[in-house]
Motif scaffolding. Sequence first.
Motif, PDB file in Angstrom:
ATOM      1  N   ILE A 142      -3.434  53.528  52.665  1.00 56.52           N
ATOM      2  CA  ILE A 142      -3.358  54.506  53.741  1.00 56.52           C
ATOM      3  C   ILE A 142      -3.351  53.776  55.088  1.00 56.52           C
ATOM      4  O   ILE A 142      -4.245  52.985  55.380  1.00 56.52           O
ATOM      5  CB  ILE A 142      -4.557  55.472  53.696  1.00 56.52           C
ATOM      6  CG1 ILE A 142      -4.663  56.147  52.323  1.00 56.52           C
ATOM      7  CG2 ILE A 142      -4.454  56.513  54.813  1.00 56.52           C
ATOM      8  CD1 ILE A 142      -3.517  57.060  52.005  1.00 56.52           C
ATOM      9  N   THR A 143      -2.335  54.049  55.906  1.00 54.10           N
ATOM     10  CA  THR A 143      -2.267  53.438  57.235  1.00 54.10           C
ATOM     11  C   THR A 143      -3.077  54.266  58.235  1.00 54.10           C
ATOM     12  O   THR A 143      -3.402  55.430  57.989  1.00 54.10           O
ATOM     13  CB  THR A 143      -0.817  53.358  57.733  1.00 54.10           C
ATOM     14  OG1 THR A 143      -0.293  54.694  57.831  1.00 54.10           O
ATOM     15  CG2 THR A 143       0.039  52.530  56.791  1.00 54.10           C
ATOM     16  N   ASN A 144      -3.377  53.643  59.373  1.00 59.75           N
ATOM     17  CA  ASN A 144      -4.044  54.379  60.451  1.00 59.75           C
ATOM     18  C   ASN A 144      -3.213  55.578  60.890  1.00 59.75           C
ATOM     19  O   ASN A 144      -3.755  56.640  61.212  1.00 59.75           O
ATOM     20  CB  ASN A 144      -4.287  53.464  61.645  1.00 59.75           C
ATOM     21  CG  ASN A 144      -5.534  52.627  61.509  1.00 59.75           C
ATOM     22  OD1 ASN A 144      -6.516  53.043  60.913  1.00 59.75           O
ATOM     23  ND2 ASN A 144      -5.513  51.420  62.062  1.00 59.75           N
ATOM     24  N   SER A 202       6.363  63.883  45.117  1.00 57.51           N
ATOM     25  CA  SER A 202       4.916  64.076  45.188  1.00 57.51           C
ATOM     26  C   SER A 202       4.460  63.722  46.608  1.00 57.51           C
ATOM     27  O   SER A 202       5.220  63.137  47.388  1.00 57.51           O
ATOM     28  CB  SER A 202       4.200  63.177  44.180  1.00 57.51           C
ATOM     29  OG  SER A 202       4.383  61.798  44.532  1.00 57.51           O
ATOM     30  N   ASP A 203       3.216  64.059  46.938  1.00 56.06           N
ATOM     31  CA  ASP A 203       2.703  63.712  48.264  1.00 56.06           C
ATOM     32  C   ASP A 203       2.759  62.206  48.497  1.00 56.06           C
ATOM     33  O   ASP A 203       3.138  61.737  49.574  1.00 56.06           O
ATOM     34  CB  ASP A 203       1.256  64.208  48.429  1.00 56.06           C
ATOM     35  CG  ASP A 203       1.183  65.706  48.631  1.00 56.06           C
ATOM     36  OD1 ASP A 203       2.228  66.331  48.888  1.00 56.06           O
ATOM     37  OD2 ASP A 203       0.068  66.267  48.512  1.00 56.06           O
ATOM     38  N   GLU A 204       2.370  61.434  47.480  1.00 59.36           N
ATOM     39  CA  GLU A 204       2.396  59.977  47.610  1.00 59.36           C
ATOM     40  C   GLU A 204       3.814  59.478  47.854  1.00 59.36           C
ATOM     41  O   GLU A 204       4.044  58.619  48.735  1.00 59.36           O
ATOM     42  CB  GLU A 204       1.826  59.310  46.345  1.00 59.36           C
ATOM     43  CG  GLU A 204       0.328  59.514  46.154  1.00 59.36           C
ATOM     44  CD  GLU A 204       0.035  60.746  45.312  1.00 59.36           C
ATOM     45  OE1 GLU A 204       0.885  61.676  45.298  1.00 59.36           O
ATOM     46  OE2 GLU A 204      -1.038  60.792  44.701  1.00 59.36           O
ATOM     47  N   ILE A 245      -5.230  58.710  48.929  1.00 59.99           N
ATOM     48  CA  ILE A 245      -4.507  59.957  49.169  1.00 59.99           C
ATOM     49  C   ILE A 245      -5.455  61.146  49.162  1.00 59.99           C
ATOM     50  O   ILE A 245      -5.212  62.171  49.824  1.00 59.99           O
ATOM     51  CB  ILE A 245      -3.391  60.136  48.111  1.00 59.99           C
ATOM     52  CG1 ILE A 245      -2.449  61.302  48.483  1.00 59.99           C
ATOM     53  CG2 ILE A 245      -3.995  60.357  46.739  1.00 59.99           C
ATOM     54  CD1 ILE A 245      -1.545  61.015  49.621  1.00 59.99           C
ATOM     55  N   GLU A 246      -6.582  61.025  48.458  1.00 57.68           N
ATOM     56  CA  GLU A 246      -7.560  62.116  48.381  1.00 57.68           C
ATOM     57  C   GLU A 246      -8.286  62.341  49.696  1.00 57.68           C
ATOM     58  O   GLU A 246      -8.923  63.382  49.893  1.00 57.68           O
ATOM     59  CB  GLU A 246      -8.574  61.832  47.270  1.00 57.68           C
ATOM     60  CG  GLU A 246      -7.971  61.726  45.886  1.00 57.68           C
ATOM     61  CD  GLU A 246      -7.191  62.986  45.503  1.00 57.68           C
ATOM     62  OE1 GLU A 246      -7.678  64.095  45.817  1.00 57.68           O
ATOM     63  OE2 GLU A 246      -6.097  62.846  44.927  1.00 57.68           O
TER      64      GLU A 246
END
Length: 567
Positions: A226-228, A210-212, A178-179
Amino acid sequence: MEILKYRKKKQKEMENLLKALIDNWEDEVVEFKEAGKDYDKEKIGQYFSALSNEANLRSLQYGWLVFGVCNKSREIVGSDYRNTEGLKTLKYEIAQNISGGMSFIDIYEIYPEIFGEVRRVVMFQIPAAITAIPTAWKNQEYAREGESLIPLSQEKRERIRRQTFQDWSKQFVEGATIEHLDKDAIAIARGKFKEKIDDEHVSTEVDSLSDEEFLEARKLLINGRITNAAMLLLGNERFDYLMQSMPEASWRIYDSKEMVKDYKIFKIPFITLSDRITVNIRNLTYRYMPDQMTLFPQEIKQFDTWVLRELLNNCIVHTDYSIGGRIYVNEFEDKLILTNPGSFIPGNVETILRPGYTSPFYRNQLLADAMVRFKMIDTETTGIRRVFNIQRERFFPLPDYNLTQKDKVEVVVYGREIDEKYTYLLHDNDNLDLVTVYLLDQVQKGNKLPKEAVAHLRKHNLVEGRVSHLYLSAPLARTDDEKAKYIKNKGFDNKYYQDMIIDYIQQFGMANKQQIRVLLSDKLPDTMTDAQKDRKILSFLTQLRKAGVIIRDSESRQHANWIMVKE
């Protein structure tokens, strides 16, 4: 200077990627070799097969074979393996023995500085095996087991063969967290999603996540990975090297001589790509007369902003990122040309224009779903139809899709009239369906139509002339010049020309073939070629002869004159 800066930047990106490969990648999808001045080509082919198959099994787009790095210590030692020309030859040599003629996507030569010494590293980018088809070298399939090169096991072979279509956008970006996403881009995604849903309860819920959690709910993060699609839309540009193929777009502006005047390169996050590109486009005011009954010209921007954004976002969602390449926006004085890598799934644009069309699938389904939720594209293929309708409502030419190249889609958007008669027709006939307007647009561009399409236009009295030389019908002729041109295009009935021949012969007693050609040639339609005019004149003479009006004065067709039949 700009090219030099770009090359330096590319070198730095590849050095960062090399570091990521050394630090993070699993053994089965990357192989390091010292490979001094030479390396066995047979082994290279076997590693190609193995890394290609392992990348496929891990839902990755590529594997890497790296020369100039010690396999055990991961120390960068440098390699003198072949020069640049020799590497180009290797791509061809490998393709001769790899199944399906596959070869390296690219071969990079980079020169990192290690302890003050510049060392050359060669990085071979190997494509993943095609869906359901293992990659073989000389008909033998290979795999990896730890750091060992082994024949592909039956279990792995069956796993590959049982595969169905893989969604590139749903595959994971190894090493990304996520960073590595852009906080501002995520905030934009949140706002766009709330606009799309337009529900106070949903907006409150989104704000509490949250962002996640927000990205997990949108399936852009799957089990924390994280996906493409997530990286493409929301990724931080500084970390684009984590993607196996770094997405880019380019805007270029051309002068009147079609020379590049300026350009810019754009990287992720692509959620803002259309906005970043459109601010560079000169969208000048264009003045034209949609109807000659008015004394005042209509003022309009050359390009509709919604059209530009829709087509740019279509480029994003439909690009085949597995083959690499850039999205291009090329700006000319009277048009824009947008291109993206990948084939055109519907096959032709006429199919989309028909009501009720539904795309059989999206190349990047997860990406498409996210872009719909973030208000970037329309769903159910209505976007392209709306683009065509907006151009129709502006009385502008419709977009042209060039699909002649297998792995590239090119669309041309016009920013001014081509033929004012087309403009008048659309203004006076606002009830025409989109398919009919498309056919008229093809006529104004001089493109040939099939006979059934011509018949359709004739039925509505929209065109006249031969199939090979169509022109717009009389209602479009408004000015005196237009009316005169219409008559010249249409010509007169056969009796008019036959009477002229008879008058000439009666006046001068006789007429040869050349004299009759001079008499009639400039009075026949301008749309006819010289050969067609000759055949038409011969037809008039034949009809008069068969009617017993004229006759030749000699058996020699070459030297005979036409005379009146004596009563």
